[in-house]
Design a protein around this motif. Structure first.
Motif, short mmCIF file in Angstrom:
data_model
loop_
_atom_site.label_atom_id
_atom_site.label_comp_id
_atom_site.label_asym_id
_atom_site.label_seq_id
_atom_site.Cartn_x
_atom_site.Cartn_y
_atom_site.Cartn_z
N PHE A 102 4.67 0.40 -1.07
CA PHE A 102 5.79 0.66 -0.44
C PHE A 102 7.13 0.36 -1.36
CE2 PHE A 102 9.01 -0.15 3.41
CZ PHE A 102 9.27 1.10 3.72
N VAL A 146 18.61 3.75 13.05
CA VAL A 146 17.78 3.21 12.33
C VAL A 146 16.35 3.60 12.24
CG1 VAL A 146 19.27 1.19 11.77
CG2 VAL A 146 17.41 0.99 13.43
N SER A 147 15.37 3.52 11.25
CA SER A 147 14.17 3.71 11.50
C SER A 147 13.45 2.15 11.19
CB SER A 147 13.75 4.65 10.45
OG SER A 147 14.11 4.26 9.03
N GLU A 207 5.57 15.18 4.75
CA GLU A 207 6.61 15.54 5.18
C GLU A 207 6.69 16.84 5.88
OE1 GLU A 207 9.94 14.16 2.94
OE2 GLU A 207 10.11 12.09 3.81
N ARG A 261 3.84 12.61 -0.50
CA ARG A 261 5.11 12.23 0.43
C ARG A 261 5.66 13.63 1.00
NH1 ARG A 261 10.57 8.85 -0.18
NH2 ARG A 261 11.19 9.01 2.04
N ILE A 269 10.72 -9.18 8.18
CA ILE A 269 11.86 -8.41 7.67
C ILE A 269 13.12 -9.57 7.54
CG2 ILE A 269 13.98 -7.09 8.90
CD1 ILE A 269 11.50 -5.19 10.14
N SER A 304 15.58 1.41 6.03
CA SER A 304 17.07 1.54 6.61
C SER A 304 17.87 0.58 5.91
CB SER A 304 17.00 1.33 7.93
OG SER A 304 16.59 2.35 8.83
N ASN A 317 9.78 7.03 9.22
CA ASN A 317 10.94 6.97 8.41
C ASN A 317 11.92 8.02 9.05
OD1 ASN A 317 10.94 4.84 6.75
ND2 ASN A 317 10.95 6.24 4.99
N GLN A 337 10.14 -0.35 10.30
CA GLN A 337 8.79 -0.46 9.24
C GLN A 337 7.81 -0.70 9.86
OE1 GLN A 337 10.28 -3.39 6.35
NE2 GLN A 337 11.95 -2.24 5.52
N ILE A 365 17.21 -3.05 12.85
CA ILE A 365 15.97 -2.80 12.19
C ILE A 365 14.66 -3.79 12.62
CG2 ILE A 365 14.72 -2.83 9.83
CD1 ILE A 365 17.47 -2.14 8.60
N LEU A 378 6.16 6.83 5.49
CA LEU A 378 7.24 7.64 4.99
C LEU A 378 7.63 9.29 5.65
CD1 LEU A 378 6.02 7.02 1.21
CD2 LEU A 378 8.15 5.95 2.28
#
Lengths: 303, 170
Positions: free
Chosen positions: B64, B32-33, A54, A50, B113, A130, B25, B35, B136, B21
């Protein structure tokens, strides 16, 4: 394989997977060792990938945020320029302010856990979703960090260590809705409980109704026996007292009991019988949205 | 060298997880991010049927879950059901066009969600209600719809056995 058996097989697999997921959730919720160990091991293995991903995709996020948040960046720029001007103008007052601050710290005995072993760490990732308020730091159990330890910055309380691997830790921030911190008012030493309320919302402090709570009051960790965190860590200051949910206050016909009054330039909840609680909004001292480096206090209630 | 199917699926899931990720994200809208990872079980359900949809949903969700602080298996449960349901619904499609995949993904994202929040709250995760659930959902719908045209061919590639003359049998 005929169509019927294929459908049956798919349903069987669905049932098995659902059952497995439910079992994993149940075991994890009950804190069963192997599940937590397996999860943390996977986190340990995947985290470097990760971090590498990133690092490689850093420019994409920067470009997007530059485009989407251009107006905010301009505003922030303007605010920073104004702050800089103010800092230049306030240089003379700074010395006096520092003395006042030192006096305040002495008066309020905010020792800030200087007798506790500390581990400095860098924030390497934000929340994976989030739905939660977390950050990942680059130190873990190899450095003596364990679940439940307090995480701070020079400004104050940040959160607690939620999960630990050998070289990474996930920190639950003060603003997460699952966060609870036993707190103490600096002036009256009245006890309360700070609660996170989720993303984009200020935490609140819940005080006994007979505690005098004023806007501007400072809260620190309580240090009560059995408390999860070392005493005297600054948490934040009260910024507003929207009202109180004092039981039976209206029934007694005493309007003043729930109406904040102004005394000496600050809003004060008058003395009340201990029949309810007062909730006040809190501004954390630590800038939780701009964390780069944090310190983990290697302290447990038993130590 | 030809990778076996499980390795190709695993590779697609791993890459998807990293993209979620590392990129999705950090792309925030309204603070907000989204999914986007839900697109993988959706694509698997459409390309491989309910069984494969459920399996990919389970593995992706579990991957996840490793990075979340909610109970381990919660996302896996929701995405297993999502993958299965999309696989069942997708059987009626004569041909999986790009638009149908986008439509399925855009529908599955907010529903999954919502299910995540509801099941989480039932399991004592009331804090999920404190999150900005509607934003979201909206952002997730957008990013999932955008990711669908990329995820669908990736999942088709993962399921296609080069030695099999009749690919993608459901």
């Amino acid at each position: 394989m005929g169509p019927f058996s294929r459908v049956s097989r798919a349903r069987l697999i669905l049932a098995l997977l659902v059952l497995t997921a439910v079992t994993l959730m149940t075991l994890d919720t009950r804190g069963t060792g192997p599940i937590a160990t397996a999860r943390n091991s996977l986190l340990s293995v995947l985290s470097p990938f990760r971090s590498a991903a990133e690092w490689a995709t850093d420019p994409i996020g920067d470009v997007w945020n530059g485009i989407v948040h251009f107006d905010e960046l301009e505003e922030e720029n303007a605010e920073l320029r104004a702050e800089l001007d103010q800092v230049r103008g306030d240089e003379v007052r700074e010395i006096t302010d520092r003395e006042v601050l030192e006096q305040l710290l002495n008066a309020t005995e905010i020792t800030f856990a200087d007798d506790v072993e500390q581990v400095a760490a860098r924030v390497v990732a934000g929340p994976a979703s989030s739905f939660e308020e977390t950050v990942t730091i680059d130190k873990g159990s190899d450095q003596g960090i364990a679940e439940g330890m307090a995480v701070v910055t020079g400004a104050g309380f940040v959160g607690r260590v939620e999960r630990v691997t050998s070289n990474r830790s996930v920190v639950l921030l003060l603003t997460d809705a699952e966060m609870r911190v036993a707190a103490r008012l600096v002036t009256t030493q009245g006890l309360g409980r700070v609660e996170g309320r989720g993303p984009r919302q200020s935490p609140v402090v819940e005080l006994l109704a007979d505690e005098q709570a004023a806007v501007g009051e400072i809260l620190q960790t309580s240090g009560l026996e059995g408390s999860l965190y070392p005493p005297g860590i600054p948490i934040g200051r009260i910024v507003s007292i929207p009202g109180s949910n004092v039981a039976d206050a209206d029934a007694e016909g005493d309007d003043d009991a729930t109406t904040p009054t102004t005394t000496g330039g600050s809003t004060v909840i008058p003395d009340l019988a201990p029949v309810g609680t007062v909730r006040a909004e809190l501004e954390p001292y630590a800038r939780l949205d701009q964390l780069n480096f944090v310190t983990v206090l290697v302290w447990s209630p038993q130590s | 060298m030809t990778l076996p199917t499980w390795a190709r699926v695993g590779l697609v899931i791993f890459v998807g997880l990293m993209v979620q990720l590392a990129v999705v994200n950090r792309v925030s809208v309204w603070s907000v991010s989204g999914q986007a990872l839900i697109v993988l079980p959706v694509a698997a359900g459409l390309a491989g049927g309910p069984e494969r949809g459920a399996l990919v949903g389970f593995v992706t969700g579990l991957g996840f879950d490793v990075f979340l602080t909610t109970p381990f298996g919660l996302t896996a449960l929701v995405w297993t059901i999502t993958g299965f349901a999309v696989g069942v619904a997708g059987r009626n499609l004569m041909r999986s066009s790009t638009w149908s995949i986008v439509a399925f993904a855009a529908l599955a994202a907010p529903l999954s969600i919502g299910a995540f929040v509801v099941i989480g709250v039932i399991l004592g995760q009331e804090r999920l209600l404190a999150a900005p659930v509607v934003p979201i959902m909206v952002v997730s719908t957008l990013v999932t719809a955008l990711a669908a045209p990329l995820a669908a061919p990736a999942m088709r590639w993962a399921f296609t056995d080069p030695r099999d003359p009749v690919p993608l049998r459901r």
